[in-house]
Design a protein around this motif. Structure first.
Motif, mmCIF file in Angstrom:
data_model
loop_
_atom_site.group_PDB
_atom_site.id
_atom_site.type_symbol
_atom_site.label_atom_id
_atom_site.label_comp_id
_atom_site.label_asym_id
_atom_site.label_seq_id
_atom_site.Cartn_x
_atom_site.Cartn_y
_atom_site.Cartn_z
ATOM 1 N N GLY A 27 45.051 -25.599 3.545
ATOM 2 C CA GLY A 27 45.425 -26.222 4.798
ATOM 3 C C GLY A 27 45.623 -25.264 5.944
ATOM 4 N N CYS A 28 45.615 -23.934 5.657
ATOM 5 C CA CYS A 28 45.790 -22.981 6.752
ATOM 6 C C CYS A 28 44.497 -22.870 7.540
ATOM 7 N N PRO A 29 44.551 -22.376 8.774
ATOM 8 C CA PRO A 29 43.357 -22.323 9.616
ATOM 9 C C PRO A 29 42.215 -21.548 8.992
ATOM 10 N N ALA A 30 42.526 -20.487 8.208
ATOM 11 C CA ALA A 30 41.452 -19.679 7.643
ATOM 12 C C ALA A 30 40.668 -20.434 6.579
ATOM 13 N N HIS A 31 41.230 -21.509 6.028
ATOM 14 C CA HIS A 31 40.549 -22.286 5.002
ATOM 15 C C HIS A 31 39.630 -23.349 5.583
ATOM 16 N N ALA A 32 39.943 -23.798 6.790
ATOM 17 C CA ALA A 32 39.247 -24.974 7.313
ATOM 18 C C ALA A 32 38.122 -24.573 8.238
ATOM 19 N N ALA A 40 34.624 -14.637 6.806
ATOM 20 C CA ALA A 40 35.346 -14.199 7.996
ATOM 21 C C ALA A 40 35.848 -15.412 8.779
ATOM 22 N N THR A 41 36.895 -15.197 9.563
ATOM 23 C CA THR A 41 37.537 -16.271 10.310
ATOM 24 C C THR A 41 37.027 -16.318 11.741
ATOM 25 N N ARG A 42 36.733 -17.525 12.204
ATOM 26 C CA ARG A 42 36.263 -17.705 13.574
ATOM 27 C C ARG A 42 37.437 -17.634 14.552
ATOM 28 N N GLY A 54 49.448 -18.571 15.041
ATOM 29 C CA GLY A 54 49.473 -18.858 13.608
ATOM 30 C C GLY A 54 48.248 -18.293 12.914
ATOM 31 N N LEU A 55 47.107 -18.368 13.577
ATOM 32 C CA LEU A 55 45.877 -17.828 13.020
ATOM 33 C C LEU A 55 45.975 -16.322 12.849
ATOM 34 N N TYR A 56 46.572 -15.634 13.823
ATOM 35 C CA TYR A 56 46.726 -14.183 13.695
ATOM 36 C C TYR A 56 47.592 -13.829 12.492
ATOM 37 N N GLU A 57 48.645 -14.617 12.265
ATOM 38 C CA GLU A 57 49.527 -14.312 11.138
ATOM 39 C C GLU A 57 48.838 -14.586 9.808
ATOM 40 N N LEU A 344 38.227 -5.562 18.522
ATOM 41 C CA LEU A 344 38.955 -6.290 19.558
ATOM 42 C C LEU A 344 40.432 -5.927 19.453
ATOM 43 N N LEU A 345 41.063 -5.655 20.588
ATOM 44 C CA LEU A 345 42.489 -5.356 20.584
ATOM 45 C C LEU A 345 43.280 -6.659 20.569
ATOM 46 N N GLY A 346 44.050 -6.875 19.515
ATOM 47 C CA GLY A 346 44.880 -8.076 19.399
ATOM 48 C C GLY A 346 46.234 -7.835 20.061
ATOM 49 N N LEU A 347 46.301 -8.030 21.372
ATOM 50 C CA LEU A 347 47.504 -7.708 22.127
ATOM 51 C C LEU A 347 48.684 -8.591 21.720
ATOM 52 N N ALA A 348 48.441 -9.885 21.599
ATOM 53 C CA ALA A 348 49.524 -10.812 21.233
ATOM 54 C C ALA A 348 50.010 -10.558 19.816
ATOM 55 N N ALA A 349 49.075 -10.329 18.893
ATOM 56 C CA ALA A 349 49.455 -10.068 17.503
ATOM 57 C C ALA A 349 50.221 -8.757 17.388
#
Length: 489
Positions: A27-32, A40-42, A54-57, A344-349
Motif C-alpha cells: 500500500g505504500c507509494p513505492a508499491h503502487a 525504481a520509483t517514479r 511520504g514518498l521520500y521517507e 538530483l538534490l533532495g532538498l526537502a528530504a
C-alpha cells in the motif's frame, strides 16, 4: 547509467552492487503507481503528487540516503535524500558537474529533447547554473554584481508599494484568496520591476513560470514564452539601458552576450519567483492554521525573519533541485554512481534527515544551515532578495489585516505537486473589511551614470524612490493587534 547483469534486474541500472533494502509495506507509494521499470520509483504521477514527503521517507527506508528514481518519461536518476550526502554532492564540483551535457542520456535515446517536458529543467543553457570552473565564476560574478547593486532599503520601498497595491484590491471585501491574489503576484511584480520589465507582462509570466515547474506537455511552450519576453527586453535595454538587472548584466566587465543575458534573466526570474511565491504561501498558511506559530509571532518569541527560516527548514519552496552529473565513477550513500549518471538534490528530504535533525518538531528558526537554497558553489545567489520580498510582504499584510483567519476547514486545503516543487493551490481567508490606502508612485529611476572602463562593476543605484504619502504602520504594530486578538496582554 550502465545496464546491470540480468540477475540484478530488480535494481536501477548502475545499482547492481548495492545491497537490497527492506521491502516497502503493502500500500505504500513505492508499491503502487510509483513503481517503474527495474523497480525504481517514479517521482511523477499520482504517488509523487499526493504525498511527496511520504514518498521520500519510503525511498529512504528502502534504499538509504541515495535512491534510484525515474523522472517523467521514465528517465533514470539518483535522488539524494541524506543531508550530509546532499552537501557532499553539492560541494564537489569537480566530481559532480552542473553541465548537463555530461549526462549519457542524450546519446542513449532515453529522452527526446524536442518533446520532453524535462527540458526546461535539465537542458543545457548558457547560464551560470550549467557551467563549472572559470566559466561558472565569470557568469556568476555578473549575476552577483547585478543583484548586489540593490540597496536593501530601496528594495523594500518598492516591495512595500507593490504589497499595498495588491492588498488594496481586496481589503474592502472582507475575504481573499491569498495564494493567487498576493503570494504569487508580489514576487513577480518585484522581479519584473528589478529586471526592467513592465508590470503589464506580469500576469502572463506568472502563468508561464508556474507551468514550467509542473513539467507538463505545455512546459516547453511556457519556456518559449518566457524566453521570447526576455529577448524583447534585452533588445530594448541594448538601445535604452536603465537602472535594472538586464542593463547591469550587459554592462558587466564579464562581457555577456545577448543570449547569456537573456538566459540569466530567465534564471533570476524563474528561480526567484518560484521559491519566493511558495515560501510566502507556506508562511501565511502557518500563520492562519497553527496557533502556536502565530502565538510565537504575536508574543515576540519568534520574529518574522525567524519564522521564514523555520518554514524554509520544514517546507522548502523547491523540494528537488535538478541536477548534478557524475564526471566519473564514484560512490555516494552506499550507491555506486557511474560516469554520466544524473543526481538530483533532495532538498526537502535532506532538511528532515534525522541524522542532523532527530526531533523534527524542535524549533530551528535561528539556524540557516538548511538546504532550501542548495549548497556549495551553486548556492542561490538571490536568496536574500527572496527573503526581503517574503519578510516585507508578509509584514505589511499582517499590519494591514492583523485579524486574517482561515475561512475554510483546514483539511480542505490542497496542494499541487510536481517532481520539483509542491504548491499550495489556495489559501482563502476572512478579515474585517478595511479601506484602501493611497500611496504615491515611486519616481522613475534616472539613467545610470557613466563609468570608466576600468571600473569592476556598476555603481550602487541611488535611492530615488518617493516615500509613501502616508507612513505605513510601525513595525510590530500587527503583533500588538494580534496579541489582543489572541487574548494576550
Amino acid at each position: 547509467m550502465t545496464l546491470p547483469p540480468a540477475d540484478h534486474a530488480t535494481g536501477l541500472p548502475g545499482q547492481a552492487t548495492a545491497p537490497p533494502g527492506p521491502t516497502p509495506p503493502p500500500g505504500c507509494p513505492a508499491h503502487a503507481v510509483g513503481a517503474g521499470p527495474g523497480g525504481a520509483t517514479r517521482l511523477y504521477g499520482p504517488a509523487a503528487a499526493t504525498d511527496p514527503m511520504g514518498l521520500y521517507e519510503e525511498l529512504r527506508a528502502t534504499h538509504g540516503p541515495v535512491a534510484p528514481v525515474l523522472l517523467d518519461g521514465d528517465v533514470r536518476a539518483w535522488l539524494v535524500l541524506g543531508y550530509l550526502e546532499n552537501r557532499d554532492v553539492a560541494s564537489r564540483p569537480t566530481q559532480f558537474s552542473r553541465d548537463p551535457r555530461v549526462w549519457h542520456g542524450w546519446t542513449s535515446g532515453e529522452i527526446d529533447p524536442a518533446t520532453s517536458p524535462l527540458m526546461p529543467m535539465i537542458g543545457w543553457r548558457p547560464d551560470c547554473v550549467c557551467a563549472d570552473g572559470e566559466e561558472h565564476q565569470r557568469l556568476r560574478g555578473a549575476v552577483t554584481a547585478s543583484l548586489n547593486q540593490f540597496d536593501h532599503r530601496g528594495l523594500r520601498r518598492h516591495i512595500t508599494r507593490f504589497a499595498h497595491e495588491l492588498i488594496d484590491t481586496f481589503c474592502e471585501d472582507g475575504d481573499a484568496e491569498l495564494v493567487e491574489r498576493f503570494a504569487e503576484h508580489l514576487p513577480m511584480l518585484t522581479l519584473t520591476h528589478l529586471l526592467g520589465m513592465t508590470e503589464e507582462a506580469t500576469p502572463g509570466l506568472v502563468h508561464a513560470a508556474r507551468d514550467l515547474f509542473k513539467a507538463t506537455e505545455t512546459s516547453l511552450a511556457s519556456n518559449d514564452h518566457v524566453l521570447e519576453s526576455l529577448a524583447r527586453l534585452v533588445a530594448e535595454k541594448r538601445s535604452r539601458p536603465g537602472h535594472d538587472i538586464a542593463s547591469a548584466l550587459m554592462a558587466h566587465p564579464a562581457g555577456l552576450t545577448d543570449e547569456e543575458v537573456q538566459h540569466h534573466l530567465r534564471l533570476i526570474l524563474l528561480a526567484g519567483y518560484e521559491t519566493t511565491a511558495n515560501l510566502m504561501s507556506n508562511v501565511l498558511r502557518m500563520v492562519v492554521t497553527d496557533p502556536r506559530f502565530r502565538g510565537s509571532l504575536a508574543g515576540g518569541q519568534m520574529t518574522l525573519p525567524e519564522a521564514v527560516e523555520q518554514v524554509l527548514w520544514d517546507e522548502p519552496p523547491l523540494m528537488v533541485c535538478p541536477g548534478r552529473w557524475a564526471n566519473g565513477d564514484t560512490s555516494v550513500g552506499g550507491q555506486q554512481i557511474k560516469a554520466g549518471d544524473m543526481l538530483l538534490l533532495g532538498l526537502a528530504a535532506g532538511n528532515v534527515d534525522t541524522t542532523i535533525r532527530p526531533d523534527p518538531s524542535a524549533p530551528v528558526h535561528h539556524n540557516r544551515a538548511h538546504l532550501s537554497f542548495s549548497a556549495g558553489t551553486h548556492e542561490c545567489p538571490g536568496q536574500d532578495v527572496g527573503r526581503i520580498i517574503a519578510d516585507t510582504g508578509i509584514d505589511i499584510l499582517l499590519t494591514r489585516l492583523p485579524d486574517i483567519a482561515l475561512s475554510v476547514p483546514e483539511h480542505t486545503l490542497s496542494w499541487r505537486s510536481s517532481t520539483w516543487a509542491r504548491h499550495l493551490t489556495a489559501l482563502p481567508v476572512s478579515f474585517v473589511p478595511r479601506p484602501p490606502q493611497s500611496f504615491d508612485q515611486p519616481a522613475p529611476l534616472p539613467p545610470p551614470p557613466p563609468r570608466a572602463s576600468t571600473e569592476p562593476s556598476p555603481r550602487p543605484w541611488p535611492e530615488t524612490v518617493t516615500e509613501p504619502s502616508r507612513a505605513s504602520a510601525p513595525r510590530g504594530t500587527w503583533r500588538a493587534r494580534l496579541r489582543r486578538l489572541l487574548g494576550k496582554r
